[in-house]
Scaffold this motif. Structure first.
Motif, PDB file in Angstrom:
ATOM      1  N   CYS A 135      19.189  11.984  -4.927  1.00  0.00           N
ATOM      2  CA  CYS A 135      19.796  10.742  -4.448  1.00  0.00           C
ATOM      3  C   CYS A 135      21.223  10.978  -3.970  1.00  0.00           C
ATOM      4  N   SER A 136      21.985  11.746  -4.721  1.00  0.00           N
ATOM      5  CA  SER A 136      23.386  12.000  -4.367  1.00  0.00           C
ATOM      6  C   SER A 136      23.497  12.727  -3.038  1.00  0.00           C
ATOM      7  N   LYS A 137      22.668  13.737  -2.833  1.00  0.00           N
ATOM      8  CA  LYS A 137      22.732  14.502  -1.591  1.00  0.00           C
ATOM      9  C   LYS A 137      22.287  13.660  -0.402  1.00  0.00           C
ATOM     10  N   LYS A 138      21.269  12.831  -0.604  1.00  0.00           N
ATOM     11  CA  LYS A 138      20.800  11.974   0.477  1.00  0.00           C
ATOM     12  C   LYS A 138      21.889  11.002   0.918  1.00  0.00           C
ATOM     13  N   VAL A 139      22.518  10.326  -0.034  1.00  0.00           N
ATOM     14  CA  VAL A 139      23.534   9.324   0.297  1.00  0.00           C
ATOM     15  C   VAL A 139      24.770   9.988   0.885  1.00  0.00           C
ATOM     16  N   ALA A 140      25.184  11.130   0.316  1.00  0.00           N
ATOM     17  CA  ALA A 140      26.381  11.814   0.818  1.00  0.00           C
ATOM     18  C   ALA A 140      26.185  12.303   2.250  1.00  0.00           C
ATOM     19  N   SER A 141      24.980  12.715   2.585  1.00  0.00           N
ATOM     20  CA  SER A 141      24.728  13.208   3.943  1.00  0.00           C
ATOM     21  C   SER A 141      24.600  12.086   4.963  1.00  0.00           C
ATOM     22  N   GLN A 142      24.350  10.862   4.503  1.00  0.00           N
ATOM     23  CA  GLN A 142      24.165   9.740   5.427  1.00  0.00           C
ATOM     24  C   GLN A 142      25.429   8.902   5.567  1.00  0.00           C
ATOM     25  N   THR A 143      25.861   8.286   4.479  1.00  0.00           N
ATOM     26  CA  THR A 143      26.988   7.350   4.543  1.00  0.00           C
ATOM     27  C   THR A 143      28.099   7.664   3.551  1.00  0.00           C
ATOM     28  N   GLY A 144      27.761   8.239   2.417  1.00  0.00           N
ATOM     29  CA  GLY A 144      28.761   8.439   1.373  1.00  0.00           C
ATOM     30  C   GLY A 144      29.154   7.159   0.681  1.00  0.00           C
ATOM     31  N   ASP A 145      28.368   6.118   0.847  1.00  0.00           N
ATOM     32  CA  ASP A 145      28.651   4.803   0.267  1.00  0.00           C
ATOM     33  C   ASP A 145      28.032   4.729  -1.128  1.00  0.00           C
ATOM     34  N   LEU A 146      28.878   4.515  -2.130  1.00  0.00           N
ATOM     35  CA  LEU A 146      28.387   4.460  -3.502  1.00  0.00           C
ATOM     36  C   LEU A 146      27.497   3.253  -3.732  1.00  0.00           C
ATOM     37  N   ARG A 147      27.736   2.167  -2.994  1.00  0.00           N
ATOM     38  CA  ARG A 147      26.888   0.980  -3.128  1.00  0.00           C
ATOM     39  C   ARG A 147      25.456   1.274  -2.688  1.00  0.00           C
ATOM     40  N   LYS A 148      25.312   2.093  -1.663  1.00  0.00           N
ATOM     41  CA  LYS A 148      23.975   2.487  -1.225  1.00  0.00           C
ATOM     42  C   LYS A 148      23.282   3.323  -2.297  1.00  0.00           C
ATOM     43  N   ALA A 149      24.026   4.194  -2.963  1.00  0.00           N
ATOM     44  CA  ALA A 149      23.438   4.990  -4.045  1.00  0.00           C
ATOM     45  C   ALA A 149      22.972   4.094  -5.189  1.00  0.00           C
ATOM     46  N   PHE A 150      23.793   3.110  -5.554  1.00  0.00           N
ATOM     47  CA  PHE A 150      23.387   2.184  -6.614  1.00  0.00           C
ATOM     48  C   PHE A 150      22.141   1.400  -6.221  1.00  0.00           C
ATOM     49  N   ASP A 151      22.049   1.011  -4.948  1.00  0.00           N
ATOM     50  CA  ASP A 151      20.875   0.276  -4.495  1.00  0.00           C
ATOM     51  C   ASP A 151      19.614   1.134  -4.591  1.00  0.00           C
ATOM     52  N   ILE A 152      19.717   2.410  -4.215  1.00  0.00           N
ATOM     53  CA  ILE A 152      18.557   3.307  -4.321  1.00  0.00           C
ATOM     54  C   ILE A 152      18.169   3.510  -5.776  1.00  0.00           C
ATOM     55  N   VAL A 153      19.159   3.677  -6.648  1.00  0.00           N
ATOM     56  CA  VAL A 153      18.876   3.846  -8.072  1.00  0.00           C
ATOM     57  C   VAL A 153      18.176   2.615  -8.635  1.00  0.00           C
ATOM     58  N   ARG A 154      18.659   1.444  -8.277  1.00  0.00           N
ATOM     59  CA  ARG A 154      18.032   0.211  -8.777  1.00  0.00           C
ATOM     60  C   ARG A 154      16.589   0.098  -8.313  1.00  0.00           C
ATOM     61  N   ARG A 155      16.338   0.384  -7.051  1.00  0.00           N
ATOM     62  CA  ARG A 155      14.974   0.283  -6.528  1.00  0.00           C
ATOM     63  C   ARG A 155      14.061   1.318  -7.174  1.00  0.00           C
ATOM     64  N   ALA A 156      14.584   2.519  -7.446  1.00  0.00           N
ATOM     65  CA  ALA A 156      13.768   3.546  -8.093  1.00  0.00           C
ATOM     66  C   ALA A 156      13.420   3.147  -9.526  1.00  0.00           C
ATOM     67  N   ILE A 157      14.381   2.585 -10.251  1.00  0.00           N
ATOM     68  CA  ILE A 157      14.105   2.138 -11.623  1.00  0.00           C
ATOM     69  C   ILE A 157      13.130   0.963 -11.613  1.00  0.00           C
ATOM     70  N   ASP A 158      13.260   0.070 -10.646  1.00  0.00           N
ATOM     71  CA  ASP A 158      12.300  -1.031 -10.524  1.00  0.00           C
ATOM     72  C   ASP A 158      10.891  -0.511 -10.282  1.00  0.00           C
ATOM     73  N   LEU A 159      10.776   0.557  -9.495  1.00  0.00           N
ATOM     74  CA  LEU A 159       9.458   1.148  -9.229  1.00  0.00           C
ATOM     75  C   LEU A 159       8.847   1.709 -10.501  1.00  0.00           C
ATOM     76  N   VAL A 160       9.639   2.432 -11.286  1.00  0.00           N
ATOM     77  CA  VAL A 160       9.134   2.976 -12.548  1.00  0.00           C
ATOM     78  C   VAL A 160       8.802   1.853 -13.525  1.00  0.00           C
ATOM     79  N   GLU A 161       9.604   0.801 -13.532  1.00  0.00           N
ATOM     80  CA  GLU A 161       9.333  -0.331 -14.424  1.00  0.00           C
ATOM     81  C   GLU A 161       7.993  -0.981 -14.101  1.00  0.00           C
ATOM     82  N   SER A 162       7.732  -1.182 -12.817  1.00  0.00           N
ATOM     83  CA  SER A 162       6.452  -1.793 -12.446  1.00  0.00           C
ATOM     84  C   SER A 162       5.284  -0.882 -12.805  1.00  0.00           C
TER      85      SER A 162
END
Length: 410
Positions: free
Chosen positions: A152-179
């Motif tokens: 996740c860190s490498k993907k976000v850093a190579s695209q935007t470097g926006d920490l908010r985008k990283a948090f959004d990806i983390v939240r969606r990934a945890i939601d996927l595992v939760e479901s």
């Protein structure tokens, strides 16, 4: 505080900074001028004003930004202005009058986050969820596998470097595992209930007819519920996001997720995007776009936000197909499309029509520029076929197809 129009800025400042509203005389601008630029011998009170998302004010009224910056940069000023913006060169591009008057503000750029920094922030946040009395190892990271965090860190850093985008990806990934976890536990409970149902009880011969056959004392009503089963999970033993989960979410975010982003748009966002595609299609079909014609400054220019809004209103009012938005609301829609990567701001005559045709020597001749406010030029990042693929049926689909066709555009 938040403002929706340019006139709200002065009113909010007076409401929050001026002590007595009854003693104020004159209009709002004059009141603030007297407050921030007092006469000699006045009080020594210093006012600190922070303007977040200052890019949004550019679409409201540039004169307000000019005034606030000029007040704060005067020697006798009691105003300390802190502006937060996404563009690093905002003052040079949109407020050139400050530079001409030698009133250039100090800039403090915040560079994009690197992959190690993003991974460190996510890891620290997740480890803080573990109880101090827990049995987990000191280097254990709950909910997300370290390899998935690195991906996740490498993907976000190579695209935007926006920490908010990283948090959004983390939240969606945890939601996927939760479901997935909820589905797994629910399937297990359903299987246990099925095994205890009468239809699944094995037929056995009762050798002693004087005594009834023994039955299980556990009934389906005594089975644990889904909530009680999930309550046994803790940060130490809960399932974690794997590389496969993170790759799936990252792919939908940064990969070929155009269709998903288009499907998530509301009707007005799709209408604005269809209008922009219709304008571009009309421009490409015009005689001036022939390979035998000579390119000109105007015929090859991407549409401005103002021109796009006028075309949008014209198409919406044709046959009363759709009630058009106001100018401010439409600019917000265009901004949201830029955030989603479906519309991009272009410079002057560049964009979807004349990409790469400008030479660096022409930049100083006043032939375009990024534009300010309604004069910004924009181009669509999606094709007509992609838009047609997400246009649904029914009344809304008919409206969008009519806008995309561009019938009635001058």
């Amino acid at each position: 505080m938040s403002v929706k129009s340019a006139t709200d800025v002065y009113g909010k400042l007076i409401e929050d900074l001026c002590e007595s509203l009854d003693d104020l005389e004159g209009d709002e601008m004059q009141v603030l001028r007297k407050t921030f630029l007092p006469k000699k011998g006045a009080g020594r009170i210093v006012y600190v004003v922070t303007l977040d998302e200052i890019d949004h004010l550019l679409t409201l009224d540039l004169e307000i930004l000019y005034t606030l910056f000029e007040w704060s940069l005067q020697r006798s000023s009691r105003l300390v202005l802190v502006g937060i913006a996404n563009a690093l060169d905002l003052t040079d591009r949109f407020l050139p009058r400050l530079k001409a008057r030698n009133l250039k503000p100090q800039l403090l750029p915040f560079l994009p986050y690197t992959a190690p920094q993003i991974g460190s922030v996510i890891t620290t946040r997740l480890r803080s969820l573990i109880s101090a009395n827990g049995s987990a190892m000191p280097d254990y990271v709950p909910f997300i596998h370290p390899a998935a965090i690195q991906l996740c860190s490498k993907k976000v850093a190579s695209q935007t470097g926006d920490l908010r985008k990283a948090f959004d990806i983390v939240r969606r990934a945890i939601d996927l595992v939760e479901s997935e976890t909820k589905k797994k536990y629910q399937d297990e409970l359903n299987e246990q209930a099925l095994q205890l149902s009468p239809s699944k009880t094995a037929l056995v011969e009762n050798m002693n007819l004087s005594s009834p056959p023994t039955t299980s004392t556990r009934s389906p009503s005594n089975l644990p519920t889904l909530a009680s089963s999930l309550a046994t999970l803790t940060p130490e033993n809960a399932p974690r996001v794997t590389i496969a989960h993170m790759a799936r979410i990252s792919s939908s975010t940064f990969g070929n997720g155009t269709t998903q982003r288009l499907q998530s748009l509301n009707l007005q966002q799709k209408a604005a995007l269809c209008t922009l595609c219709a304008l571009e299609k009309k421009k490409r079909a015009s005689p001036s776009h022939s390979i035998f014609s000579t390119p000109s400054k105007t015929s090859n220019a991407a549409p401005t936000v103002r021109a796009l809004f006028e075309a949008y209103c014209s198409l919406c009012r044709r046959d009363n197909a759709l009630h058009p938005l106001t100018g401010t609301e439409f600019r917000d829609v265009v901004g949201s499309l830029e955030t989603l990567g479906l519309v991009s701001a272009v410079e002057g005559r560049n964009g979807s029509f004349m990409l790469g045709m400008r030479t660096p020597s022409k930049r100083s001749r006043g032939m375009g520029g990024a534009g300010m406010g309604d004069e910004r030029r924009v181009a669509s990042c999606v094709g007509e076929r992609e838009l047609e693929g997400v246009v649904e049926g029914g009344v809304a689909g008919g409206i969008l197809r009519g806008l995309l066709a561009g019938e009635g555009l001058d």
